[in-house]
Design a protein around this motif. Structure first.
Motif, PDB file in Angstrom:
ATOM      1  N   SER A 193     -84.882  38.372-103.627  1.00 41.23           N
ATOM      2  CA  SER A 193     -84.451  38.593-102.257  1.00 41.23           C
ATOM      3  C   SER A 193     -83.387  37.579-101.888  1.00 41.23           C
ATOM      4  O   SER A 193     -83.223  36.550-102.557  1.00 41.23           O
ATOM      5  CB  SER A 193     -85.633  38.461-101.289  1.00 41.23           C
ATOM      6  OG  SER A 193     -86.093  37.114-101.252  1.00 41.23           O
ATOM      7  N   GLN A 196     -74.850  38.634 -95.045  1.00 41.42           N
ATOM      8  CA  GLN A 196     -75.726  39.779 -95.284  1.00 41.42           C
ATOM      9  C   GLN A 196     -74.925  41.066 -95.465  1.00 41.42           C
ATOM     10  O   GLN A 196     -75.302  41.943 -96.247  1.00 41.42           O
ATOM     11  CB  GLN A 196     -76.719  39.940 -94.140  1.00 41.42           C
ATOM     12  CG  GLN A 196     -77.791  40.995 -94.409  1.00 41.42           C
ATOM     13  CD  GLN A 196     -78.769  41.131 -93.251  1.00 41.42           C
ATOM     14  OE1 GLN A 196     -78.375  41.081 -92.084  1.00 41.42           O
ATOM     15  NE2 GLN A 196     -80.042  41.289 -93.573  1.00 41.42           N
ATOM     16  N   CYS A 231     -74.103  41.432 -99.016  1.00 43.65           N
ATOM     17  CA  CYS A 231     -75.213  41.166 -99.939  1.00 43.65           C
ATOM     18  C   CYS A 231     -75.292  42.260-100.996  1.00 43.65           C
ATOM     19  O   CYS A 231     -75.295  43.448-100.660  1.00 43.65           O
ATOM     20  CB  CYS A 231     -76.524  41.077 -99.161  1.00 43.65           C
ATOM     21  SG  CYS A 231     -77.950  40.692-100.201  1.00 43.65           S
ATOM     22  N   ILE A 280     -77.756  43.199-102.886  1.00 42.77           N
ATOM     23  CA  ILE A 280     -79.036  43.905-103.015  1.00 42.77           C
ATOM     24  C   ILE A 280     -79.558  44.233-101.623  1.00 42.77           C
ATOM     25  O   ILE A 280     -79.105  43.698-100.620  1.00 42.77           O
ATOM     26  CB  ILE A 280     -80.085  43.074-103.793  1.00 42.77           C
ATOM     27  CG1 ILE A 280     -80.519  41.859-102.974  1.00 42.77           C
ATOM     28  CG2 ILE A 280     -79.544  42.664-105.161  1.00 42.77           C
ATOM     29  CD1 ILE A 280     -81.697  41.113-103.586  1.00 42.77           C
ATOM     30  N   GLU A 281     -80.545  45.144-101.554  1.00 45.36           N
ATOM     31  CA  GLU A 281     -81.069  45.582-100.261  1.00 45.36           C
ATOM     32  C   GLU A 281     -82.024  44.572 -99.634  1.00 45.36           C
ATOM     33  O   GLU A 281     -82.098  44.458 -98.410  1.00 45.36           O
ATOM     34  CB  GLU A 281     -81.785  46.931-100.413  1.00 45.36           C
ATOM     35  CG  GLU A 281     -80.827  48.097-100.684  1.00 45.36           C
ATOM     36  CD  GLU A 281     -81.559  49.429-100.665  1.00 45.36           C
ATOM     37  OE1 GLU A 281     -82.745  49.454-100.248  1.00 45.36           O
ATOM     38  OE2 GLU A 281     -80.944  50.437-101.059  1.00 45.36           O
ATOM     39  N   SER A 323     -82.861  41.728 -98.077  1.00 48.36           N
ATOM     40  CA  SER A 323     -82.211  40.576 -97.444  1.00 48.36           C
ATOM     41  C   SER A 323     -82.615  40.481 -95.982  1.00 48.36           C
ATOM     42  O   SER A 323     -83.032  41.464 -95.369  1.00 48.36           O
ATOM     43  CB  SER A 323     -80.685  40.688 -97.544  1.00 48.36           C
ATOM     44  OG  SER A 323     -80.205  41.731 -96.720  1.00 48.36           O
TER      45      SER A 323
END
Length: 403
Positions: A344, A362, A365, A367-368, A370
């Motif tokens: 995360s 964010q 970012c 990846i999801e 977060s």
């Protein structure tokens, strides 16, 4: 902003500019007015995108293990202005810095310098007063036009070159290399770390024009991996235990030892091994609690090395990243470097004029998983399952340390 510097400026009624103004004219005039303390010092001058602090920490520990007195000027502050000027491993005392500011006040330097130039003058005065055997001098930014670049050192060191401070140094590795190579002086030897081909060519060209001997990592000296690491260069040393982890730290260590040898320091095996087994530097994969670490990786090259270090130390483990960065950095690419190990991402707002907003981090970012939190919500006391690493701006990390 340099924590507590303003208190000294106010106490001694000294004005200085908090902007960055590359160039040497102001600092040279200021140093001349205090009788050029930098000319009385035996200096090793260190530039580089990453690895400067670690390399200096190793040299400082090794010198002290051999009984030498040391002075260190580094940046940014860990807690406040005092730890940027170290004498024999300890932050300069308040009374010592007050005496230095009395000298600066008497010289009439108010209003003539930037904050960093003022602190550079203070460091040189502090070292002249303390009289250490060796001074380890870290550039603030770049090299050629950095206020530290007024010295004629025993050795010049360039640890690494990558994209960083692009607003001031240029947006290509070649342009940045030209700034770093600016610390090379006529006939003064140079030690370089692992540099990309295009950066290395520029450094070698600068050295050639200055008739300076160059000793390069993996050519004239190296560190062989194994249960016991072996440094081979001007001297040879066995390194049974290395406290500072990661393959990049092996290179920094090698650069440090070669620079000391080139400076004429008589190194002994037992002192070298003991120093390296114990040396540490804040914010370099620093352990805060069980499974919780802090690291000042604030650009893509440093993030890549941090990922390698974690993969080496904790194979197969995922990381909960806690991130705060400056908006002057390439934070999108830095996050992409961290993503392969990510369980995360948590993004933090912190107090600095150039701090990137957590929501902007964010937004890119990779990846999801977060979220965004405030500075007050950062928890560095424990991690229940994964490795937790607080990473990014040294201003964020130092603020956490001051809590």
């Amino acid at each position: 902003m340099i924590p507590k510097l303003d208190e000294y400026k106010k106490q001694f009624d000294i004005m200085s500019d908090d902007e960055i103004k590359p160039g040497l004219d102001a600092i040279e005039k200021a140093l001349a007015s205090v009788l050029n303390p930098e000319k009385d010092l035996r200096i090793i001058h260190v530039a580089g995108t990453n690895g400067k602090g670690s390399t200096i920490a190793v040299m400082e520990a090794v010198l002290q293990a051999h009984g030498f007195e040391t002075g260190v000027f580094s940046s940014p502050a860990i807690l406040d202005v005092h730890d940027q000027i170290r004498i024999n491993g300890k932050p300069i005392a308040q009374e010592e810095l007050e005496y230095v500011f009395e000298e600066i006040e008497a010289a009439g330097l108010s209003g003539l310098l930037t904050d960093f130039e003022l602190l550079t003058v203070a460091a040189f005065l502090a070292f002249r007063n303390a009289g250490p055997d060796y001074v380890l001098l870290e550039t603030g930014m770049g090299g050629r036009y950095d206020s530290t670049n007024v010295v004629t050192p025993l050795v010049s060191v360039i640890t690494s070159i990558a994209l960083d401070h692009t607003g001031f140094l240029g947006n290509t590795v070649e342009k940045i290399a030209a700034h770093k190579a600016g610390i090379i002086k006529p006939y003064i030897p140079v030690v370089i770390g692992e540099l990309a081909k295009e950066a290395k060519e520029i450094v070698l060209s600068e050295a050639k024009s200055n008739k300076s001997l160059v000793r390069a990592y993996d050519e004239e000296f190296t560190m062989k991996q194994g249960t016991t690491e072996i440094f081979s260069g001007m001297s040879t040393f066995e390194i049974p235990v290395r406290n500072m982890k990661g393959p990049h730290q092996a290179i920094n260590l090698a650069v440090a030892l070669e620079a000391l040898s080139l400076a004429g320091v008589p190194l002994k095996q037992d002192h070298v091994a003991k120093a390296i087994a114990n040396v540490a530097l804040p914010f370099r994969f620093q352990k805060l609690a069980e499974h919780v670490y802090m690291d000042g990786a604030h650009n893509p090259a440093a993030a890549r090395m941090l990922v390698r270090t974690i993969s080496e130390q904790f194979p197969g483990k995922k990381v909960d990243w806690v991130v705060g960065m400056l908006n002057t950095k390439d934070y999108k690419t830095t996050l992409e470097m961290l993503a392969p190990l990510a369980n995360s991402f948590t993004f933090v707002d912190f107090s600095h004029a150039q701090a990137a907003k957590a929501k902007d981090l964010q937004a890119v970012c990779p990846i999801e998983a977060s979220r965004v939190i405030s500075f007050e919500e950062v928890d560095v006391t424990c991690s229940k399952k994964n490795i937790k690493v607080v990473v990014g701006s040294l201003y964020l990390l130092s603020s956490l340390m001051r809590q």
